[in-house]
Scaffold this active site. Structure first.
Site, short mmCIF file in Angstrom:
data_model
loop_
_atom_site.label_atom_id
_atom_site.label_comp_id
_atom_site.label_asym_id
_atom_site.label_seq_id
_atom_site.Cartn_x
_atom_site.Cartn_y
_atom_site.Cartn_z
N HIS A 110 41.40 1.21 7.23
CA HIS A 110 41.50 2.63 7.58
C HIS A 110 41.82 3.53 6.40
O HIS A 110 41.86 4.75 6.53
CB HIS A 110 42.55 2.85 8.67
CG HIS A 110 43.96 2.70 8.16
ND1 HIS A 110 44.54 1.48 7.94
CD2 HIS A 110 44.89 3.62 7.83
CE1 HIS A 110 45.76 1.66 7.50
NE2 HIS A 110 46.01 2.94 7.42
C1 UD1 Z 1 48.24 7.65 8.83
C2 UD1 Z 1 49.11 7.47 7.59
C3 UD1 Z 1 48.86 6.09 7.00
C4 UD1 Z 1 49.02 5.00 8.03
C5 UD1 Z 1 48.09 5.31 9.20
C6 UD1 Z 1 48.18 4.26 10.29
C7 UD1 Z 1 49.52 9.53 6.30
C8 UD1 Z 1 49.21 10.21 5.02
N1 UD1 Z 1 48.80 8.43 6.55
O1 UD1 Z 1 46.89 7.65 8.38
O2 UD1 Z 1 49.82 5.87 5.97
O3 UD1 Z 1 48.69 3.76 7.47
O4 UD1 Z 1 48.47 6.59 9.73
O5 UD1 Z 1 47.24 4.47 11.26
O6 UD1 Z 1 50.37 9.96 7.02
N2 UD1 Z 1 43.13 10.21 14.75
C9 UD1 Z 1 42.81 10.03 16.07
N3 UD1 Z 1 43.83 9.81 16.95
C10 UD1 Z 1 45.13 9.76 16.55
C11 UD1 Z 1 45.44 9.95 15.20
C12 UD1 Z 1 44.42 10.16 14.30
O7 UD1 Z 1 41.66 10.06 16.48
O8 UD1 Z 1 46.02 9.53 17.42
C13 UD1 Z 1 42.03 10.41 13.80
C14 UD1 Z 1 41.76 11.86 13.54
O9 UD1 Z 1 40.39 12.04 13.32
C15 UD1 Z 1 42.50 12.13 12.25
C16 UD1 Z 1 42.34 10.79 11.53
O10 UD1 Z 1 42.37 9.81 12.56
O11 UD1 Z 1 42.02 13.22 11.53
C17 UD1 Z 1 43.40 10.50 10.52
O12 UD1 Z 1 44.70 10.61 11.10
P1 UD1 Z 1 45.96 10.95 10.17
O13 UD1 Z 1 47.20 10.95 10.96
O14 UD1 Z 1 45.67 12.17 9.36
O15 UD1 Z 1 45.98 9.76 9.11
P2 UD1 Z 1 45.73 8.20 9.30
O16 UD1 Z 1 44.45 7.87 8.62
O17 UD1 Z 1 45.89 7.75 10.71
#
Ligand code: UD1
Length: 388
Positions: free
Chosen positions: A222
């Site tokens: 991811h």
């Molecule tokens: C975040 C953490 C990362 C961790 C990961 C675990 C930061 C900088 N990164 O990354 O360290 O390893 O979580 O998963 O904080 N999304 C969904 N549903 C959700 C959450 C996210 O669909 O419940 C999608 C959205 O499109 C979003 C993308 O995932 O834009 C990224 O989510 P985000 O919280 O920005 O970062 P992660 O890649 O999940």
């Protein structure tokens, strides 16, 4: 709560912050240890809402028996700036209202840094669990979050001894740092026996459970550096498809990865391969999948540690790790994005030459108890006294 008020009278609550998936398994044992401490340490659980999907949040709360958050800030997704700013805006009035004795943040996600920054400016002591880990790679958003959170933390709990050297090297006083061990491994050990079998997990998702009847591998990917660019992601998917001819794979797919595969039109690369693609898994499912696996291929920080504790070989598809102990003592091998290195490492493991490793010091199921004891003493001593 200002610093001068922390030293006397009944303890005000510790504001415990979770935001994203890897925070939940760290916070659960801490809350349990606070409740079991004599006297109990009052806690207020705040979910920033960074992760909001049921598969990324609610399911893990249930599996880990986390209490319902006292507050949910509902920040959701956004750019790093927007997400961080939203957490900052929304946590400030909560701090004003609840006047915590300190805030406790875990790990390295955007919510961790955002809350630490607000607390620091409001003169609320900051406690960081999982301090001092460094990949040395500032292009990783988590590395920036780690460095900055540690810089403004008042009490820092580490998971491995090398973390102290990193902190001292950055000018942080050793007296602020306490080597407590790994709270994520507390969660792992207490849930291992209740973990779901890999076959049950596959069956639940309508996949053929026979895939995991023998040897199988588990995949998670991811990190933006692996999944946000089609030219990087495509060869990784192709090598997974190729490997699946030798070892069937279970791919628990993060929403970011799934969205990018769709956006880049790369779905065909896994079509026909022996790869079961699943949505993000619950905690008990993930522990069960890993525990039965022959190898785990991942870019996650947490899985590097969990596989070391389980004694399962792990191949980390990154150029660096902030958790060097998993390589030095554990079962982790860094393979980067080098396709030949990945093929060779899987070959070694299938030939029975996988790393066995040993479990690092204080990854023993009691880290949260050590944190509770130390934090209680620290708060009662008047947290500022430790700020030499
Ligand atoms: C975040 C953490 C990362 C961790 C990961 C675990 C930061 C900088 N990164 O990354 O360290 O390893 O979580 O998963 O904080 N999304 C969904 N549903 C959700 C959450 C996210 O669909 O419940 C999608 C959205 O499109 C979003 C993308 O995932 O834009 C990224 O989510 P985000 O919280 O920005 O970062 P992660 O890649 O999940």
């Amino acid at each position: 709560m200002t610093r001068e008020a922390t030293g006397s009278g009944p303890l005000r609550p510790v504001m415990c912050i979770v935001g994203a998936r890897p925070n939940f398994m760290k916070m659960a044992p801490i809350l349990r240890a606070f409740a079991a401490h004599q006297p109990p340490i009052p806690a207020l659980l705040v979910h920033t809402g960074q992760h909001y999907d049921s598969s990324m949040s609610d399911k893990l709360f249930a599996d880990l028996q986390l209490p319902r958050p006292d507050l949910n800030l509902g920040v959701g997704s956004g750019s790093h700036a927007v997400q961080t700013a939203e957490v900052m805006k929304r946590i400030e009035p909560a701090m004003d209202e609840h006047r915590p004795s300190c805030v406790l943040v875990v790990g390295d996600v955007n919510s961790t840094l955002a809350v630490a920054l607000v607390a620091c400016k409001k003169d609320v002591p900051v406690v960081h669990v999982e301090a001092g880990l460094r990949s040395g790679d500032r292009r990783m958003p988590e590395e920036v979050n780690r460095v900055l959170t540690d810089r403004i933390s008042d009490r820092l709990y580490t998971t491995e001894r090398s973390a102290l050297d990193n902190l001292v090297g950055e000018g942080i006083a050793a007296g602020r740092v306490c080597f407590a061990g790994n709270v994520m491994i507390d969660s792992l050990l207490s849930h291992r026996s209740a973990a779901r079998s890999a076959a049950a997990t596959l069956a639940e998702h309508g996949q053929d459970a026979a895939l995991v009847a023998g040897a199988y591998g588990v995949v998670t990917l991811h990190r933006p550096s692996n999944v946000d660019d089609a030219d990087t992601l495509a060869p990784l998917l192709a090598v997974l498809a190729e490997l699946s001819a030798r070892l069937p794979l279970v791919f628990a797919m993060h929403p970011r990865t799934r969205a990018n595969i769709e956006r880049f039109g790369l779905g065909h690369l896994l079509a026909g391969a022996r790869v079961a693609v699943l949505p993000p898994q619950g905690y008990l499912e993930m522990v069960g999948l890993m525990d039965g696996a022959t190898v785990v291929l991942t870019d996650s920080g947490g899985l590097q540690e969990e596989t070391t504790a389980l004694g399962v070989p792990c191949l980390t598809l990154r150029e660096n790790t902030e958790r060097p102990i998993t390589v030095e003592q554990g079962t982790n091998t860094m393979v980067g994005r080098d396709l030949d290195a990945i093929r060779a490492a899987v070959g070694d493991i299938l030939a029975g030459r996988g790393k066995r490793g040993r479990v690092p010091e204080f990854w023993d199921g009691h880290a949260a108890g050590r944190i509770a004891a130390d934090l209680h003493a620290w708060l009662n001593a008047g947290a500022p006294a430790a700020l030499a």
